[in-house]
Design an enzyme around this catalytic site. Structure first.
Site, PDB file in Angstrom:
ATOM      1  N   ALA A  63       0.877  -1.286  -0.061  1.00  0.00           N
ATOM      2  CA  ALA A  63      -0.123   0.074  -0.114  1.00  0.00           C
ATOM      3  C   ALA A  63       0.945   1.238   0.101  1.00  0.00           C
ATOM      4  O   ALA A  63       1.980   1.145   0.562  1.00  0.00           O
ATOM      5  CB  ALA A  63      -1.055   0.066   1.393  1.00  0.00           C
ATOM      6  N   GLY A 110       0.636  -4.918   0.952  1.00  0.00           N
ATOM      7  CA  GLY A 110      -0.772  -5.287  -0.187  1.00  0.00           C
ATOM      8  C   GLY A 110      -0.439  -5.838  -1.223  1.00  0.00           C
ATOM      9  O   GLY A 110      -1.271  -6.372  -1.740  1.00  0.00           O
ATOM     10  N   GLU A 116      -0.384  -9.563  -0.371  1.00  0.00           N
ATOM     11  CA  GLU A 116      -1.753  -9.798  -0.150  1.00  0.00           C
ATOM     12  C   GLU A 116      -2.579 -10.006  -1.434  1.00  0.00           C
ATOM     13  O   GLU A 116      -3.552 -10.654  -1.567  1.00  0.00           O
ATOM     14  CB  GLU A 116      -2.313  -8.730   0.816  1.00  0.00           C
TER      15      GLU A 116
END
Ligand code: DAK
Length: 260
Positions: free
Chosen positions: A66, A111, A114
């Site tokens: 992120a 992220g 993920e």
């Protein structure tokens, strides 16, 4: 549609979505996630796309997490909104009717790791690196890392990555089952395309139902999951793909699937 932070290219039934912020190592900010959501919803509704490949632009990164410069300014309410959007994007990827291959061409951190976990299959370049380094930033993984990672590699390996924030190379990721396989960097996209073409030549109805059966069944107890599989198996007989597939076999010719 024209996007600022991603690119979508559809060819021969295969959609390739590229996260395109190479200067920030393809880090995910709010606008990128919004574009991804719209793009994947569009793909999910398409009958012309049979397989999806997700990758990152540039030489260094799949997605380095992120966007830290975006997150740094968040308050609890906007952090919640950002986290919910991230989950919405990853759930949309995970639940797309089409199979999704992550072509992990470099850093897949936070992220980014993920995002790869939400895909159905992961092929990694030998230059890829993986990790959940959120603990370095004083936060926990927020896009499903504490949930999808242990389900994929087991609690022990997941805990080691999540608690320590350590970064592992592609071979180690292969050893612990985080990726399906590791290929030479230059061959990554071609290997993903070979796999995508193999899948897209099969019955689209059967492939979509396989994905549904695996994704939904894996969270059920075995008896219920097998019953669920029987239901989806019988559903295949409502489609012309089943008739064509079996007829073609008996006539010793290649099937011509219509995906209906
Ligand atoms: N965000 C923003 N910019 C990033 C970035 C990131 N995650 N990663 C790299 N960049 C930027 C760098 O700042 C640098 O920008 P300039 O200085 O050139 O302007 C540029 O990309 C190139 O990076 P480096 O110069 O650092 O490149 P190196 O090769 O030296 O290092 C690296 C590569 C990947 C090791 C390093 O960039 C790095 O450590 N990046 C950060 C990796 C990271 O910590 N990622 C995890 C982010 S945390 C939540 C939901 C989700 C999350 C959190 C909360 N809620 C529920 C609200 C998720 C969190 C994360 O993903």
């Amino acid at each position: 549609m024209q996007w600022d932070n991603i690119e979508k290219n559809v060819e021969g039934g295969i959609a390739t979505v590229t996260i395109n912020r190479p200067k920030a190592l393809n880090a995910l900010n709010y606008d990128t996630l919004k574009e991804m959501l719209a793009c994947f919803i569009e793909i999910g509704e398409s009958r012309d796309v049979h397989v999806v490949i997700i990758t990152g632009s540039g030489e260094k990164a799949f997605v380095a997490g992120a966007d830290i410069s975006f997150m740094e300014k968040l308050d609890p309410l906007s952090a919640r909104q950002f986290g919910k959007l991230g989950h919405e994007v990853l759930n949309t990827i995970e639940n797309l009717p089409q199979p999704v291959i992550a072509a992990i061409n470099g850093f897949a951190l936070g992220g980014g790791c993920e995002m790869a976990l939400a895909c159905d299959m992961r092929l990694a370049s030998d230059r890829a690196k993986f990790g959940q380094p959120e603990v370095n930033l004083g936060v926990i993984p927020g896009f499903g890392g504490t949930q999808r990672l242990p389900r994929l590699v087991g609690k022990g390996h997941a805990n080691e990555l999540v608690f320590s924030g350590k970064i592992i190379d592609a071979d180690e990721a292969g050893r612990i089952g985080l990726v399906n396989r590791v290929v030479p960097h230059e061959q990554l996209l071609e290997e993903c395309l070979i796999l995508a073409r193999m899948i897209s030549a099969k019955s689209p109805v059967a492939v979509r139902l396989c994905k549904e059966s695996v994704n939904n069944g894996v969270e059920m107890d075995l008896d219920r999951a097998c019953e669920y599989e029987v239901d989806l198996f019988s559903l295949c007989f409502a489609a012309s793909d089943q008739k064509e597939g079996m007829k073609a076999f008996l006539e010793k010719r290649a099937p011509q699937f219509k995906g209906e």
